[in-house]
Design a protein around this motif. Structure first.
Motif, PDB file in Angstrom:
ATOM      1  N   THR A   1       0.829  -1.214   0.000  1.00 31.10           N
ATOM      2  CA  THR A   1       0.000   0.000   0.000  1.00 31.10           C
ATOM      3  C   THR A   1       0.854   1.251   0.000  1.00 31.10           C
ATOM      4  OG1 THR A   1      -1.755  -1.172   1.195  1.00 31.10           O
ATOM      5  CG2 THR A   1      -1.795   1.236   1.249  1.00 31.10           C
ATOM      6  N   PHE A   2       1.906   1.254   0.816  1.00 25.27           N
ATOM      7  CA  PHE A   2       2.784   2.437   0.904  1.00 25.27           C
ATOM      8  C   PHE A   2       4.102   2.191   0.169  1.00 25.27           C
ATOM      9  CE2 PHE A   2       0.343   2.249   4.949  1.00 25.27           C
ATOM     10  CZ  PHE A   2      -0.490   3.335   4.717  1.00 25.27           C
ATOM     11  N   SER A   3       4.033   1.463  -0.936  1.00 30.13           N
ATOM     12  CA  SER A   3       5.255   1.079  -1.655  1.00 30.13           C
ATOM     13  C   SER A   3       6.055   2.289  -2.116  1.00 30.13           C
ATOM     14  CB  SER A   3       4.899   0.192  -2.859  1.00 30.13           C
ATOM     15  OG  SER A   3       3.985   0.881  -3.717  1.00 30.13           O
ATOM     16  N   SER A   4       5.370   3.385  -2.375  1.00 32.16           N
ATOM     17  CA  SER A   4       6.101   4.583  -2.809  1.00 32.16           C
ATOM     18  C   SER A   4       6.918   5.193  -1.683  1.00 32.16           C
ATOM     19  CB  SER A   4       5.116   5.628  -3.353  1.00 32.16           C
ATOM     20  OG  SER A   4       4.172   6.000  -2.343  1.00 32.16           O
ATOM     21  N   GLY A   5       6.649   4.780  -0.467  1.00 36.38           N
ATOM     22  CA  GLY A   5       7.393   5.314   0.665  1.00 36.38           C
ATOM     23  C   GLY A   5       8.636   4.517   0.999  1.00 36.38           C
TER      24      GLY A   5
ATOM     25  N   ARG B   1      12.498   2.808  -0.347  1.00 36.46           N
ATOM     26  CA  ARG B   1      13.573   2.997  -1.312  1.00 36.46           C
ATOM     27  C   ARG B   1      14.462   1.760  -1.323  1.00 36.46           C
ATOM     28  NH1 ARG B   1      18.908   4.978  -1.843  1.00 36.46           N
ATOM     29  NH2 ARG B   1      19.232   4.952   0.395  1.00 36.46           N
ATOM     30  N   PRO B   2      14.653   1.096  -2.446  1.00 36.28           N
ATOM     31  CA  PRO B   2      13.961   1.280  -3.730  1.00 36.28           C
ATOM     32  C   PRO B   2      12.534   0.755  -3.664  1.00 36.28           C
ATOM     33  CG  PRO B   2      15.381  -0.632  -3.837  1.00 36.28           C
ATOM     34  CD  PRO B   2      15.641   0.009  -2.496  1.00 36.28           C
ATOM     35  N   TRP B   3      11.805   0.877  -4.757  1.00 35.29           N
ATOM     36  CA  TRP B   3      10.418   0.415  -4.771  1.00 35.29           C
ATOM     37  C   TRP B   3      10.386  -1.091  -4.561  1.00 35.29           C
ATOM     38  CZ3 TRP B   3       7.599  -2.931  -7.913  1.00 35.29           C
ATOM     39  CH2 TRP B   3       6.196  -2.891  -7.742  1.00 35.29           C
TER      40      TRP B   3
ATOM     41  N   SER C   1       9.280  -4.759  -4.952  1.00 34.82           N
ATOM     42  CA  SER C   1       8.485  -5.649  -5.793  1.00 34.82           C
ATOM     43  C   SER C   1       7.868  -6.746  -4.929  1.00 34.82           C
ATOM     44  CB  SER C   1       9.357  -6.268  -6.883  1.00 34.82           C
ATOM     45  OG  SER C   1      10.357  -7.089  -6.295  1.00 34.82           O
TER      46      SER C   1
ATOM     47  N   THR D   1       9.142   7.204   4.186  1.00 32.80           N
ATOM     48  CA  THR D   1       8.062   8.054   4.688  1.00 32.80           C
ATOM     49  C   THR D   1       7.591   7.585   6.059  1.00 32.80           C
ATOM     50  OG1 THR D   1       6.341   6.705   3.657  1.00 32.80           O
ATOM     51  CG2 THR D   1       7.309   8.472   2.319  1.00 32.80           C
TER      52      THR D   1
ATOM     53  N   ALA E   1       5.527   4.345   5.815  1.00 32.91           N
ATOM     54  CA  ALA E   1       6.381   3.175   5.595  1.00 32.91           C
ATOM     55  C   ALA E   1       7.133   2.799   6.871  1.00 32.91           C
ATOM     56  CB  ALA E   1       7.360   3.458   4.460  1.00 32.91           C
TER      57      ALA E   1
END
Length: 864
Positions: free
Chosen positions: A440-444, A446-448, A450, A479, A482
């Protein structure tokens, strides 16, 4: 135990007067209460005498106060690291540079030195403190030079100061005094000393901790040189004492990592646990990264390095809380708690092994440079600490497994299932929430992350974040959302684990058979039982509860045999159908029933089975309403009573909950000394121990000397007849070495008077296993009976069953046989093995061979 039993107040040793034909025995004086003793101690004369007895303690305390005050007022007055300056070494024994530390050390000095001076005198106290402390200081300087010049790569401790600190001197005193103490306190003092010194040395390793470790052998050696007792090998201990030792071992491994984190110097062999309390995630130059991670490395050179969440290290303390709870359970004899401690130690081994396998030396070098500026050589010290940190929990697990028989109280199956289910649900829920939160908070991150990367690292989500190897991190949280997923999920998981552990270990109905035991207790209180019936309520027994009538039978399953503890009990114990129903119950489960220690009445009710009968004990009984210490054959009882009057020995009829902490310690001392003197382990089943003294229904009869010290004690279990307590049966009987001759005769005579005054009609001196009072020609006895005679002779040096039977004859009791009823005499050898396992749980084949050899040696020694 029935409510409203006709007993006198338990704190009062009221007894009736002897018959006129006998010289009047003195009434036991009222037990000396704590208030009375305090008032006596506070008198000016006693206060002066007390001060004179503790001149050494007061001298050491005064030196600590004066030297400590001067050191605090003039900081920097010491010479840390100085060479062999005797004056400086002596001053270091009483120097404390911190006000709070001075208060703590002074309190410890008063406790340790007062106790030590009481057992070994003023001169030995001063010799141990100053002489032993000086030796510790010299040895510490020698070992420090050895560490520095020969083994600098091995992390042991920070560079020591000029001499041993006061704590090391106090440890020397304590170990020296242990050589003059009773077996139980000798073992306890040494255990506390070893735990304290080893924990500090391995985990904290400050400048003075090596001196504390050296103080252990120096103190013990000083005690022996000054005339203390030399223990012959390892003292045998009771199961309760073994549980204390196992619990202490578990506490060390629970508290040690916290010590390394809070007080560690970074130089200890196990200071790696403090290293692992750091959050592997860091913030450098405003970027979240992990040193050593290929996916999110920290840019070099490091700028403004800081842990991402410094508080995350405390999540790693939650598994240690689980170990502490397990230690409490081990102390209480919970087998599930011991298994849990083994599992936690093995998990630590697996975790440390994984850290060793994954961690690279370059990562350690960068972390050392970023965190503490350690030299490169400390990288290899950290790796060595990791190896030791994996081996020691493994050793602890093996020790717990080796002595697992000390914890015999099984957990209830339903409680075990609930515990496992709770852990499984918590783990599954945590992992599901971790997958959901990370995706859900994958954008938070680093790195994205998978999906394959999330699933590959999913088990790591159950570990405290500070234990995650940097090399295993394929993504890091950036974030707030995350980071909440990263840190809070393992925190919640371990909080649930702690809660489940509390319910598993501490719950009042967590032990196996608790509901059945409560039902059995109600049946016994409402009905009748034989003189052993109350023992059926103790831990270790299972219960067959009759379906159609109010009766029960207690038994233990050993191998394929279900061995009963006495006969049926309850309001309907005389029902003739009980035996057949119990036999059917056993046969349905593939067990062979064995009715053990049944009286003549139960034997008659079992006659219809046509089974083999074997006399296994003789029970001695008295009628307290008619028994009097008259006649030539009871002269020993009258002599003991008169001698007790002359020497100021008094009797106190009480119970465990009513005696003081000091009295409990004295009772345990007497018991541990008795156990330490035995060739074989402490037995149970039909033989009680100090574990059962806390039973509210059990009564104690204590013998106190003129100085109010307990010199002997007996315990008495209630005998139920028709829903009421009709009398008491003797269980434990132990005396202090050097106690008045005849003290047991005195106590039993007083017990008769107590029961008579309380209107009791039954008094049993219990059975004497493998002993008989009647003389039978050897030719008239079966081969089995002659074999039992051989076994009785073999056990005599260890437990003295024959001597016990001879002792009971002094009271001219009525003897009645106790029987074992079994299906086939051909099964007797196998039944014998089952009985040994009932009396000595956890006995292995190797242990049985060693036990037999020890018994033979004891018999040969006595014969010689």
């Amino acid at each position: 135990m029935s409510n409203g039993e006709p007993m006198s107040p338990v704190s009062s040793p009221t007894v009736s007067a002897p018959a006129p034909a006998v010289p009047a025995a003195p009434q036991p004086t009222a037990p000396r209460g704590d208030a009375h003793r305090l008032a006596a101690t506070a008198s000016p004369g006693r206060l002066t005498a007390l001060l004179r007895r503790h001149v050494g303690t007061l001298s050491i305390a005064a030196l600590l106060i004066v030297t400590g005050t001067v050191s605090i007022a003039t900081p920097g007055g010491g010479t840390p690291g100085a060479s062999f300056d005797v004056r400086e070494m002596l001053l270091s024994l009483v120097r404390v540079d911190d006000p709070l530390a001075l208060v703590v050390v002074l309190a410890l000095a008063l406790v340790v030195c007062v106790a030590a001076e009481a057992v070994m005198g003023t001169r030995r106290l001063l010799a141990a403190f100053f002489g032993g402390g000086l030796v510790v200081g010299v040895l510490g300087r020698v070992l420090a030079a050895f560490e520095e010049n020969v083994i600098p790569v091995v992390p042991l401790n920070a560079p020591p100061t000029a001499g041993a600190p006061p704590l090391a001197a106090l440890l020397t005193v304590a170990l020296a005094a242990s050589c003059f103490a009773a077996p139980r306190w000798r073992r306890r003092v040494r255990l506390i000393g070893v735990v304290f010194a080893v924990t500090l040395f391995l985990y904290a390793a400050s400048a003075g901790d090596m001196y504390a470790l050296i103080a252990l052998p120096v103190g013990a050696g000083a005690g022996l040189l000054m005339g203390g007792t030399r223990s012959a090998g390892v003292l045998r201990s009771s199961r309760s004492e073994q549980r204390v030792l196992l619990a202490a071992l578990t506490v060390v491994f629970a508290v040690g990592p916290v010590v390394a984190t809070v007080w560690g110097s970074g130089a200890g062999l196990l200071s790696v646990y403090g290293w692992l309390s750091y959050d592997p995630l860091a913030s450098t130059g405003g970027t979240v990264c992990a040193i050593g991670s290929d996916a999110a490395p920290c840019a070099l050179p490091l700028r403004d390095y800081a842990e991402l969440q410094p508080w995350a290290g405390w999540i790693a303390a939650l598994p240690q809380v689980v170990l502490l709870i397990a230690a409490w359970g081990i102390l209480r004899g919970r087998r599930g708690a011991l298994h849990l401690a083994v599992a936690m130690n093995l998990l630590t081994v697996v975790a440390m092994t994984a850290v060793i396998a994954l961690t690279e030396t370059d990562t350690l070098r960068q972390l050392a440079d970023a965190r503490s500026g350690y030299a490169a050589i400390d990288v290899w010290q950290t790796l060595l600490g990791m190896v030791v940190g994996a081996l020691l929990p493994l050793a602890a697990a093996l020790v717990l497994i080796r002595f697992r028989s000390a914890a015999q109280i099984a957990s209830a199956p339903a409680v075990r299932r609930r515990f496992v289910a709770t852990l499984a649900i918590a783990a599954g829920g945590t992992l599901v929430l971790a997958v959901f939160g990370i995706l859900t908070f994958s954008s938070g991150f680093r790195p994205w992350p998978s999906l394959p990367a999330v699933l590959a690292t999913l088990p790591l989500r159950l570990l405290p974040p500070s234990l995650l190897p940097s090399e295993a991190l394929s993504f890091v949280p950036v974030t707030v959302e995350a980071q909440a997923t990263w840190y809070l999920l393992p925190l919640a998981f371990w909080v649930v684990v702690i809660g489940a552990t509390v319910r598993f270990v501490v719950g009042s109905r967590a032990t196996a058979g608790a509901p059945d035991r409560e039902r059995a207790q109600a049946l016994l209180a409402a009905g009748s039982g034989d003189t052993l019936a109350h023992m059926t309520l103790w831990e270790g027994n299972s219960y067959w509860l009759a379906a159609d009538v109010e009766a029960a039978i207690a038994y233990r399953v050993r191998g394929r045999f279900a061995v009963t503890l006495g006969g049926p009990f309850g309001p309907d114990r005389d029902d003739p159908a009980l035996a057949a129903a119990f036999v059917d119950f056993c046969e349905e489960r593939g067990w062979t029933p064995v009715f053990y220690s049944v009286d003549d009445a139960d034997r008659a009710r079992l006659a219809f089975l046509g089974w083999h009968e074997l006399r296994v004990a003789e029970e001695a009984s008295l009628d307290p309403q008619t028994w009097m210490p008259t006649g030539k054959k009871r002269q020993d009882v009258r002599t003991a009573t008169n001698r007790a009057e002359r020497e100021g020995v008094t009797a106190e009829w009480t119970r465990w909950s009513a005696v003081s902490v000091v009295a409990r310690a004295q009772i345990r001392d007497i018991s541990e000394a008795w156990v330490a003197d035995k060739t074989i382990p402490e037995m149970e089943f039909t033989l009680g121990s100090t574990d059962q003294l806390a039973d509210p229904a059990v009564r104690l009869l204590l013998a106190r000397d003129a100085h109010d010290r307990i010199v002997a004690f007996t315990s008495w279990i209630p005998v139920h007849r028709d829903g009421a307590v009709a009398g008491y049966a003797l269980d434990v009987m132990r005396r202090r070495e050097g106690a008045m001759n005849g003290v047991m005769e005195f106590l039993i005579g007083r017990a008769v008077e107590q029961l008579r005054a309380d209107g009791m009609t039954v008094m049993s001196l219990s059975g004497s296993p493998l002993a008989r009072h009647d003389a039978v020609d050897d030719g008239d006895r079966s081969s089995i009976e002659r074999g039992l005679d051989v076994l009785s002779a073999l056990l005599e040096p260890a437990y003295g069953f024959r001597s016990l039977a001879t002792f009971k004859k002094k009271f001219q009791p009525e003897f009645s046989p106790l029987w074992m009823v079994s299906p086939d005499p051909a099964l007797l050898p196998a039944i014998g093995v089952a009985l040994v396992r009932c009396y000595i749980p956890g006995l292995t084949l190797r242990g049985a061979v060693q036990l037999t050899a020890a018994l033979r040696r004891s018999r040969e020694t006595i014969s010689a």
